[in-house]
Structures are given as structure tokens and as C-alpha cells.
Design a protein around this motif. Structure first.
Motif, PDB file in Angstrom:
ATOM      1  N   GLU A 174     -50.558  63.321 -32.837  1.00 57.43           N
ATOM      2  CA  GLU A 174     -51.892  63.921 -32.855  1.00 57.43           C
ATOM      3  C   GLU A 174     -52.437  64.197 -31.459  1.00 57.43           C
ATOM      4  OE1 GLU A 174     -52.339  59.418 -33.617  1.00 57.43           O
ATOM      5  OE2 GLU A 174     -51.097  61.079 -34.333  1.00 57.43           O
ATOM      6  N   LEU A 175     -51.732  63.749 -30.417  1.00 64.08           N
ATOM      7  CA  LEU A 175     -52.188  64.009 -29.051  1.00 64.08           C
ATOM      8  C   LEU A 175     -51.856  65.434 -28.633  1.00 64.08           C
ATOM      9  CD1 LEU A 175     -51.393  60.719 -27.080  1.00 64.08           C
ATOM     10  CD2 LEU A 175     -53.445  61.349 -28.331  1.00 64.08           C
ATOM     11  N   GLU A 176     -52.567  65.944 -27.632  1.00 65.40           N
ATOM     12  CA  GLU A 176     -52.387  67.322 -27.152  1.00 65.40           C
ATOM     13  C   GLU A 176     -50.976  67.538 -26.591  1.00 65.40           C
ATOM     14  OE1 GLU A 176     -54.651  69.958 -26.599  1.00 65.40           O
ATOM     15  OE2 GLU A 176     -56.395  69.067 -27.543  1.00 65.40           O
ATOM     16  N   GLY A 177     -50.441  68.731 -26.831  1.00 63.04           N
ATOM     17  CA  GLY A 177     -49.197  69.147 -26.192  1.00 63.04           C
ATOM     18  C   GLY A 177     -47.949  68.465 -26.708  1.00 63.04           C
ATOM     19  N   THR A 178     -47.954  68.030 -27.977  1.00 57.49           N
ATOM     20  CA  THR A 178     -46.760  67.396 -28.527  1.00 57.49           C
ATOM     21  C   THR A 178     -46.184  68.232 -29.669  1.00 57.49           C
ATOM     22  OG1 THR A 178     -48.080  66.077 -30.085  1.00 57.49           O
ATOM     23  CG2 THR A 178     -47.558  65.067 -27.957  1.00 57.49           C
ATOM     24  N   PHE A 179     -44.866  68.134 -29.842  1.00 58.72           N
ATOM     25  CA  PHE A 179     -44.163  68.783 -30.948  1.00 58.72           C
ATOM     26  C   PHE A 179     -43.541  67.676 -31.799  1.00 58.72           C
ATOM     27  CE2 PHE A 179     -44.136  71.716 -27.402  1.00 58.72           C
ATOM     28  CZ  PHE A 179     -44.425  72.947 -27.979  1.00 58.72           C
ATOM     29  N   PRO A 180     -43.810  67.651 -33.106  1.00 56.46           N
ATOM     30  CA  PRO A 180     -43.219  66.589 -33.942  1.00 56.46           C
ATOM     31  C   PRO A 180     -41.696  66.636 -33.895  1.00 56.46           C
ATOM     32  CG  PRO A 180     -44.923  67.805 -35.139  1.00 56.46           C
ATOM     33  CD  PRO A 180     -44.655  68.567 -33.876  1.00 56.46           C
ATOM     34  N   LEU A 181     -41.070  65.466 -33.808  1.00 59.29           N
ATOM     35  CA  LEU A 181     -39.605  65.417 -33.848  1.00 59.29           C
ATOM     36  C   LEU A 181     -39.142  65.744 -35.262  1.00 59.29           C
ATOM     37  CD1 LEU A 181     -38.694  62.158 -31.855  1.00 59.29           C
ATOM     38  CD2 LEU A 181     -38.668  64.509 -31.045  1.00 59.29           C
ATOM     39  N   PRO A 182     -38.138  66.609 -35.404  1.00 61.60           N
ATOM     40  CA  PRO A 182     -37.634  66.918 -36.753  1.00 61.60           C
ATOM     41  C   PRO A 182     -36.975  65.699 -37.384  1.00 61.60           C
ATOM     42  CG  PRO A 182     -36.232  67.903 -35.056  1.00 61.60           C
ATOM     43  CD  PRO A 182     -37.427  67.347 -34.354  1.00 61.60           C
ATOM     44  N   GLU A 183     -36.881  65.714 -38.716  1.00 57.51           N
ATOM     45  CA  GLU A 183     -36.331  64.573 -39.442  1.00 57.51           C
ATOM     46  C   GLU A 183     -34.920  64.230 -38.977  1.00 57.51           C
ATOM     47  OE1 GLU A 183     -37.800  67.157 -40.894  1.00 57.51           O
ATOM     48  OE2 GLU A 183     -39.669  66.207 -41.549  1.00 57.51           O
ATOM     49  N   ALA A 184     -34.093  65.256 -38.730  1.00 58.34           N
ATOM     50  CA  ALA A 184     -32.711  65.009 -38.302  1.00 58.34           C
ATOM     51  C   ALA A 184     -32.665  64.287 -36.963  1.00 58.34           C
ATOM     52  CB  ALA A 184     -31.949  66.335 -38.203  1.00 58.34           C
ATOM     53  N   GLN A 185     -33.623  64.591 -36.083  1.00 65.09           N
ATOM     54  CA  GLN A 185     -33.684  63.927 -34.774  1.00 65.09           C
ATOM     55  C   GLN A 185     -34.133  62.480 -34.932  1.00 65.09           C
ATOM     56  OE1 GLN A 185     -33.292  65.350 -31.204  1.00 65.09           O
ATOM     57  NE2 GLN A 185     -32.900  63.178 -31.327  1.00 65.09           N
ATOM     58  N   LEU A 186     -35.180  62.263 -35.727  1.00 68.76           N
ATOM     59  CA  LEU A 186     -35.674  60.901 -35.952  1.00 68.76           C
ATOM     60  C   LEU A 186     -34.598  60.016 -36.557  1.00 68.76           C
ATOM     61  CD1 LEU A 186     -39.253  61.654 -37.339  1.00 68.76           C
ATOM     62  CD2 LEU A 186     -38.731  60.462 -35.205  1.00 68.76           C
ATOM     63  N   ASP A 187     -33.778  60.588 -37.441  1.00 65.49           N
ATOM     64  CA  ASP A 187     -32.760  59.818 -38.143  1.00 65.49           C
ATOM     65  C   ASP A 187     -31.676  59.297 -37.198  1.00 65.49           C
ATOM     66  OD1 ASP A 187     -32.043  58.707 -40.553  1.00 65.49           O
ATOM     67  OD2 ASP A 187     -30.726  60.351 -41.128  1.00 65.49           O
ATOM     68  N   ARG A 188     -31.577  59.899 -35.998  1.00 64.90           N
ATOM     69  CA  ARG A 188     -30.572  59.456 -35.022  1.00 64.90           C
ATOM     70  C   ARG A 188     -30.989  58.167 -34.312  1.00 64.90           C
ATOM     71  NH1 ARG A 188     -28.815  64.206 -37.339  1.00 64.90           N
ATOM     72  NH2 ARG A 188     -26.924  64.989 -36.332  1.00 64.90           N
ATOM     73  N   PHE A 189     -32.266  57.821 -34.366  1.00 65.29           N
ATOM     74  CA  PHE A 189     -32.737  56.612 -33.683  1.00 65.29           C
ATOM     75  C   PHE A 189     -32.582  55.413 -34.608  1.00 65.29           C
ATOM     76  CE2 PHE A 189     -34.990  59.910 -31.304  1.00 65.29           C
ATOM     77  CZ  PHE A 189     -34.736  59.493 -30.001  1.00 65.29           C
ATOM     78  N   LEU A 190     -31.937  54.374 -34.112  1.00 63.98           N
ATOM     79  CA  LEU A 190     -31.739  53.170 -34.911  1.00 63.98           C
ATOM     80  C   LEU A 190     -33.075  52.514 -35.224  1.00 63.98           C
ATOM     81  CD1 LEU A 190     -29.511  51.136 -36.013  1.00 63.98           C
ATOM     82  CD2 LEU A 190     -30.008  49.806 -33.949  1.00 63.98           C
ATOM     83  N   LEU A 191     -33.930  52.386 -34.201  1.00 62.65           N
ATOM     84  CA  LEU A 191     -35.221  51.729 -34.369  1.00 62.65           C
ATOM     85  C   LEU A 191     -36.335  52.552 -33.734  1.00 62.65           C
ATOM     86  CD1 LEU A 191     -34.346  48.065 -33.232  1.00 62.65           C
ATOM     87  CD2 LEU A 191     -34.395  48.910 -35.574  1.00 62.65           C
ATOM     88  N   ARG A 192     -37.516  52.465 -34.324  1.00 60.20           N
ATOM     89  CA  ARG A 192     -38.726  52.984 -33.687  1.00 60.20           C
ATOM     90  C   ARG A 192     -39.673  51.802 -33.496  1.00 60.20           C
ATOM     91  NH1 ARG A 192     -42.866  56.966 -36.695  1.00 60.20           N
ATOM     92  NH2 ARG A 192     -43.134  55.050 -37.889  1.00 60.20           N
ATOM     93  N   LEU A 193     -40.147  51.651 -32.255  1.00 64.92           N
ATOM     94  CA  LEU A 193     -41.009  50.523 -31.924  1.00 64.92           C
ATOM     95  C   LEU A 193     -42.329  50.995 -31.344  1.00 64.92           C
ATOM     96  CD1 LEU A 193     -38.369  48.256 -30.105  1.00 64.92           C
ATOM     97  CD2 LEU A 193     -38.906  48.336 -32.545  1.00 64.92           C
TER      98      LEU A 193
END
Length: 327
Positions: free
Chosen positions: A165-184
């Protein structure tokens, strides 16, 4: 189970050795990072699994500092990429150019070809540039203009991102997010912790004096050993049922994929070792569900309109799935 299989299991002594090394890593990172023991331990889970790590929070909470502290604790090649809207895929992967002196095309590698890569503010780049990471993160290789290059081992991407929701950001696509083992998420420190930060950084950054405590071959060896850690069939089936339950949850438009099941399975093994065990308990999987599955599920339109929370829904899913009873 036959005797050969028993011989191949990770022994208590081997598990203790991995834990000792992890404790050295934790102590080194804590020389810089104040009051984030749980986050650091979860980051160690990703390291032990050779998994990629996504740090998400508002600016100024120490995401980049944590990523740098982890990278400096490893005796590995390190590159930092600052993601911006004008960053091109070739700026990350490298290019093939014609070398007049040699009379042939030559590949000039980009910063992505390092053992530890800090992708800073990854969601400030366009989706086209973000997608340049997909092949490298999943298949540990990179293809540029028909030339395929193997990534160095270990290969770890530690990415930071600001809330969408912050200015100047692009949401990461689902395929990209799925590559990360963990989100912290780090969150804001308490009053005492913030005072300690001021004291620690008063004269100079402790990051400058941080030295590696583990070499790349040792990290690879620990990751290989971890694959021999025992997971009882009922616990393994419990992990499968947890992820499948997210697919059956009506509030989720998209549940966890088989890649998510593998991620939860691998992460549970690493957590078990950090807890001092050579076997996995259902509680290991339960504790990791928000961090492994939280960025892999998508709320339905109805759930979003009702203001439902992903982590609260995942907690409900975990509550519904019966855990195997010991013994």
C-alpha cells in the motif's frame, strides 16, 4: 523400516553439531540486530534449507540491516541489488556482447550470479524485472540469450519489500512469492530495545566489524545432512493435510501449492534441529504455517471485503486439522 534406512538417519550428534553452528550464526547476527530472536531463528531456518527469504515491513525497521548481517556472517560471495522502477532484467542477469578483440560473443555476468544476493526493495521494480529472478531462484540456473549458466552454490536470495500500500510499489506476482521459502515481518522495537539500538549504533555501525562465522561448504553440508532428519509418516501426512486444508478453505481463492507442502516439510526439519531435536514434531509445522503459507495463499474477494486476515484464517485452518498423537 530396514536397518539401512535407520543408519542413514541424522544422528543426535549430527543434529547437535548443526544446532551449535546455528547458534554461532545467531550470536553473530545479534551483535547487530536487537530484540529479534524469533525473526533471526526463522531466518536461520531458511539458511539451513538453502531457501530464499522475503523480509516485509515498513521502511526503517531494519530489513536491509538484517539481510546484510546474515550475508556477512557467511563466508560467501555477496552482491546487493537496489531495485528501482527503471531497473532492467539485463541489469540483474547480465548480458551477452560481442568482444571485438576475441572475435566472439561473451557473457558478462550480472550481480545475480553470487552466492548471497540482497534484493533490496524488490517490489519497487516492475514485474518484468522481478520475473528475471524466477528461473534462478527455482532451478538454480540462469538462461540469457540461449546461454545457460549454473548458479553458484549455495545460492540464497534475501529480498526486502515495503508493504504494497506504500507509494511506488508493484505487487510481487504469485509465482515470484512462491519462490520464497519464508516471509518474515520485523515490526517496531519496544522502548528498551530501541534504546539499545541507539547505544549500539551511537559511535559506528556494528555491521562494519562483523566477520563470517561459517564457510560455504559447511552450509552446503548442513543442508545435505538436514535431508536425513527423521520425519515420522504421521507427521509427514499431517503436513500434507495442513496445506490441503488451505485449498478447501472457502475464504481462500488460492490455497497452498505442492511447492508450499515441500517448503513446510523442509522448514519443519530445520526448526526441529534448532530446537535441539533429531526428529520433527507436529508443533514444528504448526509454528511455521504463518511464515511458509502466509504469502502463498490468496484471499477471496468476499473475504477481502469482509476484512478477513490471512494469518487469522490460517490459525483457524490449523485448529481444524487434527495433529497426530505421539506414541
Amino acid at each position: 523400516m530396514n536397518e539401512a534406512s535407520l543408519d542413514q538417519r541424522l544422528s543426535p550428534a549430527e543434529a547437535a553439531a548443526i544446532r551449535d553452528t546455528a547458534e554461532r550464526l545467531r550470536a553473530n547476527v545479534e551483535r547487530v540486530i536487537v530484540g529479534q530472536r524469533e525473526v533471526i531463528d526463522l531466518a536461520l531456518v531458511a539458511l539451513l534449507c538453502e531457501g530464499h527469504l522475503l523480509l516485509e515491513d515498513v521502511p526503517g525497521t531494519g530489513k536491509t540491516t538484517l539481510a546484510k548481517a546474515i550475508a556477512r556472517s557467511l563466508d560467501c560471495s555477496f552482491k546487493r541489488i537496489q531495485f528501482t522502477p527503471d531497473l532492467m532484467p539485463s541489469d540483474i542477469t547480465g548480458i551477452t556482447y560481442y568482444n571485438q578483440k576475441l572475435g566472439e560473443f561473451v557473457f558478462r555476468e550480472g550481480p545475480l550470479l553470487a552466492q548471497v544476493v540482497l534484493a533490496d526493495e524488490i517490489n519497487r521494480a516492475t514485474p518484468r524485472t522481478q520475473s528475471a529472478l524466477l528461473e534462478a531462484m527455482e532451478e538454480r540456473q540462469l538462461t540469457v540469450e540461449g546461454t545457460t549458466v549454473r548458479m553458484p552454490a549455495p545460492f540464497l536470495v534475501i529480498a526486502t519489500q515495503n508493504p504494497v500500500e506504500l507509494e511506488g510499489t508493484f505487487p510481487l506476482p504469485e509465482a515470484q512469492l512462491d519462490r520464497f521459502l519464508l516471509r518474515l515481518r520485523l515490526g517496531y522495537p519496544g522502548e528498551d530495545e530501541e534504546d539499545q539500538i541507539l547505544q549500539r549504533f551511537e559511535a559506528e555501525s556494528p555491521l562494519e566489524s562483523l566477520r563470517p562465522v561459517i564457510e560455504a561448504p559447511a552450509l552446503l553440508e548442513m543442508a545435505a545432512q538436514l535431508r536425513r532428519l527423521h520425519v515420522a509418516p504421521p507427521v509427514r501426512r499431517y503436513i500434507v493435510r495442513l496445506v490441503q486444508a488451505t485449498r478447501a478453505e472457502p475464504a481462500f481463492e488460492l490455497g497452498g501449492s505442492p511447492r508450499a507442502t515441500l517448503a513446510l516439510f523442509r522448514a519443519a526439519r530445520a526448526r526441529a534441529v534448532l530446537e535441539g531435536r533429531d526428529y520433527v514434531l507436529p508443533d514444528d509445522a504448526k509454528a511455521l504455517v504463518p511464515h511458509v503459507l502466509g504469502h502463498r495463499v490468496i484471499l477471496s474477494t468476499q473475504a477481502r471485503l469482509r476484512g478477513r486476515d490471512v494469518e487469522a484464517l490460517l490459525a483457524e485452518v490449523v485448529e481444524r486439522v487434527p495433529a497426530p498423537i505421539e506414541g
